[in-house]
Design an enzyme around this catalytic site. Structure first.
Site, PDB file in Angstrom:
ATOM      1  N   GLU A   1     -16.158 -15.315   2.198  1.00  0.00           N
ATOM      2  CA  GLU A   1     -17.315 -15.276   2.296  1.00  0.00           C
ATOM      3  C   GLU A   1     -18.014 -14.397   3.129  1.00  0.00           C
ATOM      4  O   GLU A   1     -18.126 -14.273   4.202  1.00  0.00           O
ATOM      5  CB  GLU A   1     -18.134 -16.443   2.563  1.00  0.00           C
ATOM      6  CG  GLU A   1     -17.774 -17.804   1.687  1.00  0.00           C
ATOM      7  CD  GLU A   1     -18.730 -18.841   1.778  1.00  0.00           C
ATOM      8  OE1 GLU A   1     -19.179 -19.146   0.669  1.00  0.00           O
ATOM      9  OE2 GLU A   1     -18.855 -19.310   2.794  1.00  0.00           O
TER      10      GLU A   1
ATOM     11  N   GLU B   1     -22.186 -19.873   8.607  1.00  0.00           N
ATOM     12  CA  GLU B   1     -23.519 -20.713   9.502  1.00  0.00           C
ATOM     13  C   GLU B   1     -23.115 -21.623  10.641  1.00  0.00           C
ATOM     14  O   GLU B   1     -23.747 -21.339  11.477  1.00  0.00           O
ATOM     15  CB  GLU B   1     -24.448 -21.419   8.521  1.00  0.00           C
ATOM     16  CG  GLU B   1     -24.993 -20.322   7.447  1.00  0.00           C
ATOM     17  CD  GLU B   1     -25.137 -21.003   6.191  1.00  0.00           C
ATOM     18  OE1 GLU B   1     -25.174 -22.369   5.945  1.00  0.00           O
ATOM     19  OE2 GLU B   1     -25.646 -19.980   5.267  1.00  0.00           O
TER      20      GLU B   1
ATOM     21  N   HIS C   1     -17.621 -22.342   8.555  1.00  0.00           N
ATOM     22  CA  HIS C   1     -18.550 -21.623   7.514  1.00  0.00           C
ATOM     23  C   HIS C   1     -19.426 -20.618   8.487  1.00  0.00           C
ATOM     24  O   HIS C   1     -19.408 -21.020   9.579  1.00  0.00           O
ATOM     25  CB  HIS C   1     -19.609 -22.645   7.024  1.00  0.00           C
ATOM     26  CG  HIS C   1     -20.465 -22.100   5.949  1.00  0.00           C
ATOM     27  ND1 HIS C   1     -21.618 -21.581   6.399  1.00  0.00           N
ATOM     28  CD2 HIS C   1     -20.450 -21.940   4.591  1.00  0.00           C
ATOM     29  CE1 HIS C   1     -22.030 -21.068   5.374  1.00  0.00           C
ATOM     30  NE2 HIS C   1     -21.326 -21.387   4.262  1.00  0.00           N
TER      31      HIS C   1
ATOM     32  N   GLY D   1     -26.553 -16.088   0.760  1.00  0.00           N
ATOM     33  CA  GLY D   1     -27.792 -16.300   0.716  1.00  0.00           C
ATOM     34  C   GLY D   1     -28.784 -15.103   0.402  1.00  0.00           C
ATOM     35  O   GLY D   1     -30.020 -15.046   0.898  1.00  0.00           O
TER      36      GLY D   1
ATOM     37  N   SER E   1     -23.599 -15.843  -2.747  1.00  0.00           N
ATOM     38  CA  SER E   1     -24.488 -15.365  -3.712  1.00  0.00           C
ATOM     39  C   SER E   1     -23.989 -15.478  -5.119  1.00  0.00           C
ATOM     40  O   SER E   1     -24.345 -14.558  -6.022  1.00  0.00           O
ATOM     41  CB  SER E   1     -25.301 -14.169  -3.481  1.00  0.00           C
ATOM     42  OG  SER E   1     -26.189 -13.950  -2.327  1.00  0.00           O
TER      43      SER E   1
ATOM     44  N   ASN F   1     -21.684 -26.177  -2.083  1.00  0.00           N
ATOM     45  CA  ASN F   1     -21.864 -26.264  -0.674  1.00  0.00           C
ATOM     46  C   ASN F   1     -23.664 -26.443  -0.564  1.00  0.00           C
ATOM     47  O   ASN F   1     -24.308 -25.734  -0.654  1.00  0.00           O
ATOM     48  CB  ASN F   1     -21.577 -24.882   0.376  1.00  0.00           C
ATOM     49  CG  ASN F   1     -22.130 -25.149   1.901  1.00  0.00           C
ATOM     50  OD1 ASN F   1     -22.595 -26.267   2.212  1.00  0.00           O
ATOM     51  ND2 ASN F   1     -22.029 -24.117   2.469  1.00  0.00           N
ATOM     52  N   TRP F   2     -23.939 -27.784  -0.536  1.00  0.00           N
ATOM     53  CA  TRP F   2     -25.536 -28.307  -0.277  1.00  0.00           C
ATOM     54  C   TRP F   2     -26.086 -27.770   0.812  1.00  0.00           C
ATOM     55  O   TRP F   2     -27.342 -27.815   0.909  1.00  0.00           O
ATOM     56  CB  TRP F   2     -25.586 -29.655  -0.745  1.00  0.00           C
ATOM     57  CG  TRP F   2     -25.158 -30.028  -2.377  1.00  0.00           C
ATOM     58  CD1 TRP F   2     -24.878 -29.242  -3.163  1.00  0.00           C
ATOM     59  CD2 TRP F   2     -24.963 -31.275  -2.713  1.00  0.00           C
ATOM     60  NE1 TRP F   2     -24.619 -29.904  -4.378  1.00  0.00           N
ATOM     61  CE2 TRP F   2     -24.620 -31.223  -3.946  1.00  0.00           C
ATOM     62  CE3 TRP F   2     -25.197 -32.473  -2.255  1.00  0.00           C
ATOM     63  CZ2 TRP F   2     -24.599 -32.336  -4.880  1.00  0.00           C
ATOM     64  CZ3 TRP F   2     -24.954 -33.610  -3.212  1.00  0.00           C
ATOM     65  CH2 TRP F   2     -24.741 -33.555  -4.420  1.00  0.00           C
ATOM     66  N   LYS F   3     -25.344 -27.544   2.069  1.00  0.00           N
ATOM     67  CA  LYS F   3     -25.894 -27.152   2.884  1.00  0.00           C
ATOM     68  C   LYS F   3     -26.685 -28.302   3.631  1.00  0.00           C
ATOM     69  O   LYS F   3     -26.559 -29.514   3.468  1.00  0.00           O
ATOM     70  CB  LYS F   3     -26.417 -25.760   3.289  1.00  0.00           C
ATOM     71  CG  LYS F   3     -25.608 -24.809   2.733  1.00  0.00           C
ATOM     72  CD  LYS F   3     -26.056 -23.368   2.734  1.00  0.00           C
ATOM     73  CE  LYS F   3     -25.054 -22.414   2.084  1.00  0.00           C
ATOM     74  NZ  LYS F   3     -25.277 -20.933   2.355  1.00  0.00           N
TER      75      LYS F   3
HETATM   76  P1  PGA Z   1     -25.099 -18.783  -1.101  1.00  0.00           P
HETATM   77  O1  PGA Z   1     -24.212 -19.738  -0.052  1.00  0.00           O
HETATM   78  O2  PGA Z   1     -24.343 -19.001  -2.717  1.00  0.00           O
HETATM   79  O3  PGA Z   1     -26.297 -19.447  -1.321  1.00  0.00           O
HETATM   80  O4  PGA Z   1     -25.044 -17.379  -0.933  1.00  0.00           O
HETATM   81  C1  PGA Z   1     -22.894 -19.564  -0.276  1.00  0.00           C
HETATM   82  C2  PGA Z   1     -22.151 -20.257   1.128  1.00  0.00           C
HETATM   83  O5  PGA Z   1     -22.881 -20.315   2.226  1.00  0.00           O
HETATM   84  O6  PGA Z   1     -21.025 -21.105   1.039  1.00  0.00           O
END
Ligand code: PGA
Length: 247
Positions: free
Chosen positions: A166, A98, A96, A172, A208, A9-11
Site C-alpha cells: 500500500e 496509519e 498498516h 485515501g 484508493s 479495512n473499515w478503519k
Molecule cells: P483506501 O484505504 O482504500 O481508503 O485508500 C486503503 C487502506 O488504508 O487499507
C-alpha cells in the site's frame, strides 16, 4: 483457478450495530464467485458482531486491524492477539501505514506484532509501502525490503502469509499506483519472500481501490487481491467490488 482476496479495512468506522446491518445487506447480494475470499477488518468493538454474522461461511473471514504484542496485562486501550481471537478474529493487519505514520509504530514494533500474531494463531496481513518522498527519491524497493526484513526477522518461516503493498501516497487520496507500478513492487516482494523461505505468500494491493479501477488492477497477474478502505464502507458498493470481473 485464480484465487483472489478482497479485504475490507473499515478503519474507525462501523460499530457493532451497524456491522450487523452491513453484513445483512452484503450477504443479501448472494453467494460469492468461486475462488474468492472476502476478509473484513472492522474496529475491535465490532469483531464479535462480524464474526457472528459471517459464521459458517467459508469464503468469509474476520480479522483485527491491529494488536499489541503482549498477550495480556496492564496496557490500557490495547487488545492482544488472544483477545482478538476470542472475539472471533482469524487474521490481523500488521503495520498498516496509519499505525506507522499516525501512531508512530516502528519497524521493530511491527516485527513484535508479527510474532504475536503467529503466537495467537492469527493470519498476519503485513502492510508495507513507501511515502511519496521516498518514491520520488527512488527508494521504493529499499523501503519495502527494510519493512519486510523487520517484520520477518527471527520469525518461524512457515504458514500462510499475506503482504499488502500500500503506497502511503495512494491511501485515501484518490491516487493509485498503475497496475504496472504495483506489479513491479509485487514481484520484488514475492522474490524477497521466496529467497527467505517465508512460506506461502499472497500479495495484495491497496490504496484508493474502487469500483472504477479494481478491474484493471486485478487483471494484473501479480496482484492476488486488494485491501480497500473507503470503497468498502458501503455494503452495496463492496458487494459489487468483490464481484469485479467475475463471470
Ligand atoms: P483506501 O484505504 O482504500 O481508503 O485508500 C486503503 C487502506 O488504508 O487499507
Amino acid at each position: 483457478m485464480r484465487y483472489l482476496v478482497f479485504a475490507a479495512n473499515w478503519k474507525m468506522n462501523i460499530g457493532p450495530l451497524e456491522a450487523r446491518y452491513y453484513l445483512r445487506s452484503f450477504l443479501d447480494a448472494g453467494p460469492l464467485p468461486a475462488g474468492r475470499e472476502v476478509w473484513f477488518f472492522p474496529p475491535a468493538v465490532s469483531l464479535e458482531a462480524v464474526a457472528q454474522s459471517i459464521k459458517s461461511r467459508e469464503q468469509l473471514l474476520v480479522g483485527a486491524q491491529d494488536i499489541y504484542w503482549e498477550p495480556k496485562g496492564p496496557y490500557t486501550g490495547a487488545i492482544s492477539g488472544p483477545l482478538a481471537s476470542q472475539a472471533g478474529a482469524r487474521a490481523v493487519l500488521v503495520g498498516h501505514s496509519e499505525r506507522r505514520h499516525v501512531f508512530g509504530e516502528t519497524d521493530e514494533q511491527t516485527g513484535k506484532k508479527m510474532a504475536a500474531a503467529s503466537a495467537a494463531d492469527l493470519q498476519p496481513v503485513l502492510c508495507v509501502g513507501e511515502t511519496l518522498e521516498q518514491r520520488e527519491a527512488g527508494q521504493t524497493l529499499a523501503v519495502v525490503t527494510r519493512q519486510l526484513e523487520a517484520a520477518f526477522a527471527g520469525r518461524p518461516r512457515s504458514g500462510r502469509v499475506t503482504v499488502a503493498y500500500e503506497p502511503v501516497w495512494a491511501i485515501g487520496t484518490g491516487r493509485n499506483a498503475t497496475p504496472r507500478d504495483a506489479a513491479e513492487v509485487h514481484t520484488a516482494i514475492r522474490a524477497w519472500m521466496g529467497a527467505h523461505k517465508v512460506g506461502e505468500t499472497r500479495v495484495l494491493y491497496g490504496g484508493s481501490v474502487n469500483l472504477k479501477n479494481a478491474a484493471e488492477l486485478l487483471a494484473e497477474p501479480e496482484i492476488d487481491g486488494v485491501l480497500v478502505g473507503g470503497a468498502s464502507l458501503d455494503p452495496h458498493t463492496w458487494a459489487e467490488l468483490v464481484r469485479t470481473g467475475a463471470t
